[in-house]
Scaffold this motif. Structure first.
Motif, PDB file in Angstrom:
ATOM      1  N   ILE A  10       0.849  -1.193   0.000  1.00 14.77           N
ATOM      2  CA  ILE A  10       0.000   0.000   0.000  1.00 14.77           C
ATOM      3  C   ILE A  10       0.879   1.236   0.000  1.00 14.77           C
ATOM      4  CG2 ILE A  10      -0.205   0.073   2.530  1.00 14.77           C
ATOM      5  CD1 ILE A  10      -3.134   1.011   2.102  1.00 14.77           C
ATOM      6  N   TYR A  11       0.439   2.282  -0.719  1.00 16.05           N
ATOM      7  CA  TYR A  11       1.246   3.502  -0.816  1.00 16.05           C
ATOM      8  C   TYR A  11       0.336   4.716  -1.031  1.00 16.05           C
ATOM      9  CZ  TYR A  11       4.769   6.830  -2.493  1.00 16.05           C
ATOM     10  OH  TYR A  11       5.573   7.924  -2.660  1.00 16.05           O
ATOM     11  N   LYS A  12       0.445   5.647  -0.119  1.00 15.43           N
ATOM     12  CA  LYS A  12      -0.274   6.928  -0.207  1.00 15.43           C
ATOM     13  C   LYS A  12      -1.747   6.749  -0.579  1.00 15.43           C
ATOM     14  CE  LYS A  12       3.590  10.068  -0.949  1.00 15.43           C
ATOM     15  NZ  LYS A  12       4.170  11.161  -1.762  1.00 15.43           N
ATOM     16  N   MET A  13      -2.491   6.117   0.316  1.00 14.57           N
ATOM     17  CA  MET A  13      -3.916   5.867   0.088  1.00 14.57           C
ATOM     18  C   MET A  13      -4.791   6.592   1.100  1.00 14.57           C
ATOM     19  SD  MET A  13      -4.501   3.688  -2.511  1.00 14.57           S
ATOM     20  CE  MET A  13      -5.925   2.665  -2.162  1.00 14.57           C
ATOM     21  N   ILE A  14      -4.252   7.613   1.763  1.00 12.60           N
ATOM     22  CA  ILE A  14      -4.993   8.288   2.829  1.00 12.60           C
ATOM     23  C   ILE A  14      -6.299   8.885   2.314  1.00 12.60           C
ATOM     24  CG2 ILE A  14      -3.827  10.510   2.539  1.00 12.60           C
ATOM     25  CD1 ILE A  14      -4.852   8.865   5.890  1.00 12.60           C
ATOM     26  N   LYS A  15      -6.330   9.317   1.070  1.00 16.48           N
ATOM     27  CA  LYS A  15      -7.536   9.928   0.517  1.00 16.48           C
ATOM     28  C   LYS A  15      -8.551   8.881   0.048  1.00 16.48           C
ATOM     29  CE  LYS A  15      -5.288  14.216  -0.971  1.00 16.48           C
ATOM     30  NZ  LYS A  15      -4.974  15.106  -2.126  1.00 16.48           N
ATOM     31  N   ASP A  41       3.455  -1.038   4.057  1.00 20.74           N
ATOM     32  CA  ASP A  41       3.372   0.354   3.621  1.00 20.74           C
ATOM     33  C   ASP A  41       4.703   0.709   2.950  1.00 20.74           C
ATOM     34  OD1 ASP A  41       1.921   3.221   4.168  1.00 20.74           O
ATOM     35  OD2 ASP A  41       4.095   3.377   4.233  1.00 20.74           O
ATOM     36  N   ASP A  42       4.605   1.166   1.704  1.00 22.21           N
ATOM     37  CA  ASP A  42       5.807   1.402   0.902  1.00 22.21           C
ATOM     38  C   ASP A  42       6.358   2.818   1.089  1.00 22.21           C
ATOM     39  OD1 ASP A  42       7.869   0.984  -0.866  1.00 22.21           O
ATOM     40  OD2 ASP A  42       6.624   1.207  -2.661  1.00 22.21           O
ATOM     41  N   GLY A  43       6.635   3.177   2.349  1.00 21.27           N
ATOM     42  CA  GLY A  43       7.258   4.464   2.624  1.00 21.27           C
ATOM     43  C   GLY A  43       6.327   5.657   2.481  1.00 21.27           C
ATOM     44  N   SER A  44       5.042   5.476   2.726  1.00 19.52           N
ATOM     45  CA  SER A  44       4.097   6.605   2.638  1.00 19.52           C
ATOM     46  C   SER A  44       4.438   7.668   3.683  1.00 19.52           C
ATOM     47  CB  SER A  44       2.662   6.119   2.873  1.00 19.52           C
ATOM     48  OG  SER A  44       2.286   5.137   1.935  1.00 19.52           O
ATOM     49  N   ASN A  45       4.178   8.922   3.328  1.00 19.59           N
ATOM     50  CA  ASN A  45       4.398  10.019   4.278  1.00 19.59           C
ATOM     51  C   ASN A  45       3.148  10.886   4.424  1.00 19.59           C
ATOM     52  OD1 ASN A  45       4.362  11.317   1.829  1.00 19.59           O
ATOM     53  ND2 ASN A  45       6.455  12.104   1.937  1.00 19.59           N
ATOM     54  N   ASP A  46       1.992  10.297   4.107  1.00 20.47           N
ATOM     55  CA  ASP A  46       0.740  11.052   4.125  1.00 20.47           C
ATOM     56  C   ASP A  46      -0.234  10.562   5.196  1.00 20.47           C
ATOM     57  OD1 ASP A  46       0.146   8.591   3.041  1.00 20.47           O
ATOM     58  OD2 ASP A  46      -1.194   9.382   1.486  1.00 20.47           O
ATOM     59  N   GLY A  47       0.230   9.694   6.086  1.00 17.12           N
ATOM     60  CA  GLY A  47      -0.653   9.171   7.120  1.00 17.12           C
ATOM     61  C   GLY A  47      -1.269   7.832   6.797  1.00 17.12           C
ATOM     62  N   THR A  48      -0.886   7.235   5.667  1.00 22.96           N
ATOM     63  CA  THR A  48      -1.439   5.932   5.282  1.00 22.96           C
ATOM     64  C   THR A  48      -1.125   4.864   6.322  1.00 22.96           C
ATOM     65  OG1 THR A  48      -1.402   6.388   2.901  1.00 22.96           O
ATOM     66  CG2 THR A  48      -1.321   4.078   3.566  1.00 22.96           C
ATOM     67  N   TYR A  49       0.107   4.833   6.800  1.00 19.61           N
ATOM     68  CA  TYR A  49       0.507   3.822   7.787  1.00 19.61           C
ATOM     69  C   TYR A  49      -0.373   3.902   9.027  1.00 19.61           C
ATOM     70  CZ  TYR A  49       3.528   1.123  10.929  1.00 19.61           C
ATOM     71  OH  TYR A  49       4.018   0.198  11.814  1.00 19.61           O
ATOM     72  N   GLU A  50      -0.585   5.105   9.529  1.00 20.28           N
ATOM     73  CA  GLU A  50      -1.404   5.296  10.727  1.00 20.28           C
ATOM     74  C   GLU A  50      -2.866   4.943  10.461  1.00 20.28           C
ATOM     75  OE1 GLU A  50       2.352   7.304  11.052  1.00 20.28           O
ATOM     76  OE2 GLU A  50       0.790   7.483   9.505  1.00 20.28           O
ATOM     77  N   MET A  51      -3.329   5.219   9.241  1.00 20.27           N
ATOM     78  CA  MET A  51      -4.697   4.868   8.871  1.00 20.27           C
ATOM     79  C   MET A  51      -4.897   3.359   8.917  1.00 20.27           C
ATOM     80  SD  MET A  51      -6.559   5.331   5.155  1.00 20.27           S
ATOM     81  CE  MET A  51      -5.427   4.167   4.374  1.00 20.27           C
ATOM     82  N   VAL A  52      -3.943   2.616   8.351  1.00 23.20           N
ATOM     83  CA  VAL A  52      -4.043   1.157   8.353  1.00 23.20           C
ATOM     84  C   VAL A  52      -3.947   0.627   9.782  1.00 23.20           C
ATOM     85  CG1 VAL A  52      -3.002  -0.995   7.551  1.00 23.20           C
ATOM     86  CG2 VAL A  52      -3.138   0.968   6.006  1.00 23.20           C
ATOM     87  N   GLN A  53      -3.064   1.207  10.576  1.00 25.47           N
ATOM     88  CA  GLN A  53      -2.970   0.820  11.994  1.00 25.47           C
ATOM     89  C   GLN A  53      -4.332   0.872  12.672  1.00 25.47           C
ATOM     90  OE1 GLN A  53       0.112   3.427  13.669  1.00 25.47           O
ATOM     91  NE2 GLN A  53       1.232   1.599  14.319  1.00 25.47           N
ATOM     92  N   ASP A  54      -5.068   1.936  12.404  1.00 23.60           N
ATOM     93  CA  ASP A  54      -6.381   2.108  13.010  1.00 23.60           C
ATOM     94  C   ASP A  54      -7.381   1.078  12.489  1.00 23.60           C
ATOM     95  OD1 ASP A  54      -8.309   3.760  14.633  1.00 23.60           O
ATOM     96  OD2 ASP A  54      -9.210   4.038  12.656  1.00 23.60           O
ATOM     97  N   LEU A  55      -7.297   0.765  11.200  1.00 22.34           N
ATOM     98  CA  LEU A  55      -8.248  -0.166  10.593  1.00 22.34           C
ATOM     99  C   LEU A  55      -8.054  -1.602  11.073  1.00 22.34           C
ATOM    100  CD1 LEU A  55      -8.287   1.130   6.883  1.00 22.34           C
ATOM    101  CD2 LEU A  55     -10.098   1.383   8.592  1.00 22.34           C
TER     102      LEU A  55
END
Length: 268
Positions: A10-15, A41-55
Motif C-alpha cells: 500500500i502507498y499513499k492511500m490516505i484519501k 506500507d511502501d514508505g508513505s508520508n501522508d498518514g497511510t501507515y497510521e490509517m491502516v494501523q487504526d483499521l
C-alpha cells in the motif's frame, strides 16, 4: 503456523480510506479463517501507515510493516514474503474486494490439485459506481497464453510458497517496476510449473479510466524487455517477436480508443 499468508502493498492511500477499509474487511471477513494478513506500507508520508494501523487494531491476524522509503511493489511484496509463514501465498490489492469465499475455494482447489503451482479466478470489474463488467480468464493457461498479455490477474492469485522460493520471489529491478507479476508468472512457467484460473467470479478488480493514464510510455519500454526475456525463457522466440513490441504499438493508440476497445471485450 497458518496455512496461507495474504500479502498486500500500500502507498499513499490516505484519501481513499473507504476503499482501503473495504479491501481489508473483505479479507478479514473471509469464510476461510486460517491465515495471516501481511500489509507493507511502501514508505508513505501522508498518514497511510497510521490509517491502516487504526483499521486493523482489533484483529491480531494482521501484520503491518513499513519500508523506510518508497521501494516499489515488488520490493514491498518481497518484504512481506520475508516474514510470511503460510504454505500458500495469496495476493490482495488495497482498492479491490475479495468475495467472502475466495480463499476457501482457491485453497481448497490447490489442496485437491497438486499439479498446479497457482490458481486465479474470473473477475468482476468495479469502479466508484459499482460493478460495471466482467472478465473471464483462460482456464488453463499455457506458455503461449503469455504472448498477448498475462493470463492471470495478479491480486487475485494464490501461489504455493515453495514455488515462489524456487524462483526467488519477485525481481526488484527497473524493468519490472510495472510488470513484476508478468515477469514472475513467466519465470514460474519457465521452471516447469503451471497454473489454473477457476471459472468463478471470486474477485472484484478496480478498473476505471484512470487505469489507462498510469501507463507512461517509459514503462512500455520496460515491458518490452520483460517480454523479450520471458519469451526467450519460455522458448517462444523468434515467433513471439511481434508480441514483444506490442506495448509500444498499443502506447500509440489514443486513450479514448483504448477505453472503447477494452470495454468492447468485457462481458456485461
Amino acid at each position: 503456523m497458518c496455512e496461507v499468508s495474504i500479502i498486500m502493498g500500500i502507498y499513499k492511500m490516505i484519501k481513499k480510506k473507504n476503499l482501503v477499509k473495504l479491501s481489508i474487511d473483505s479479507i478479514l471477513n473471509q469464510t476461510y479463517k486460517d491465515f495471516e494478513f501481511i500489509i507493507c506500507d511502501d514508505g508513505s508520508n501522508d498518514g497511510t501507515y497510521e490509517m491502516v494501523q487504526d483499521l486493523i487494531k482489533n484483529d491480531k491476524r494482521v501484520i503491518l510493516i513499513k519500508n523506510d522509503e518508497n521501494k516499489g511493489l515488488a520490493y514491498s511484496l518481497n518484504h512481506c514474503l520475508s516474514i510470511a509463514k503460510g504454505k500458500y501465498i495469496a495476493r490482495m490489492d488495497a482498492d479491490d474486494i475479495s468475495m467472502p469465499d475466495r480463499l476457501e475455494k482457491q485453497i481448497g482447489f490447490l489442496n485437491e490439485h497438486l499439479e498446479y503451482a497457482m490458481v486465479g479466478c474470473n473477475l468482476l470489474l468495479i469502479n466508484d459506481k459499482g460493478i460495471w463488467g466482467k472478465r473471464i480468464l483462460v482456464k488453463e493457461p499455457t506458455k503461449k497464453s503469455f504472448l498477448f498479455t498475462s493470463p492471470y490477474c495478479h491480486p487475485a492469485i494464490v501461489m504455493r510458497k515453495e514455488v515462489l522460493d524456487k524462483v526467488n520471489n519477485y525481481k526488484v529491478e527497473k524493468i519490472t517496476r510495472r510488470a513484476e507479476d508478468y515477469d514472475l508468472f513467466m519465470r514460474i512457467y519457465a521452471n516447469g510449473y503451471k497454473g489454473y484460473n477457476m471459472q468463478e467470479f471470486l474477485y472484484q478488480f478496480r478498473e476505471d479510466n484512470d487505469a489507462y493514464k498510469r501507463r507512461a510510455y517509459k514503462y512500455r519500454w520496460d515491458e518490452v524487455q520483460v517480454r523479450y526475456r520471458g519469451f526467450k525463457a519460455l522458448d517462444l522466440m523468434p515467433n513471439g517477436l511481434i508480441y514483444v513490441i506490442k506495448p509500444l504499438i498499443v502506447g500509440l493508440i489514443p486513450q479514448k480508443i483504448l477505453v472503447k476497445l477494452r470495454k468492447m471485450r468485457q462481458e456485461k
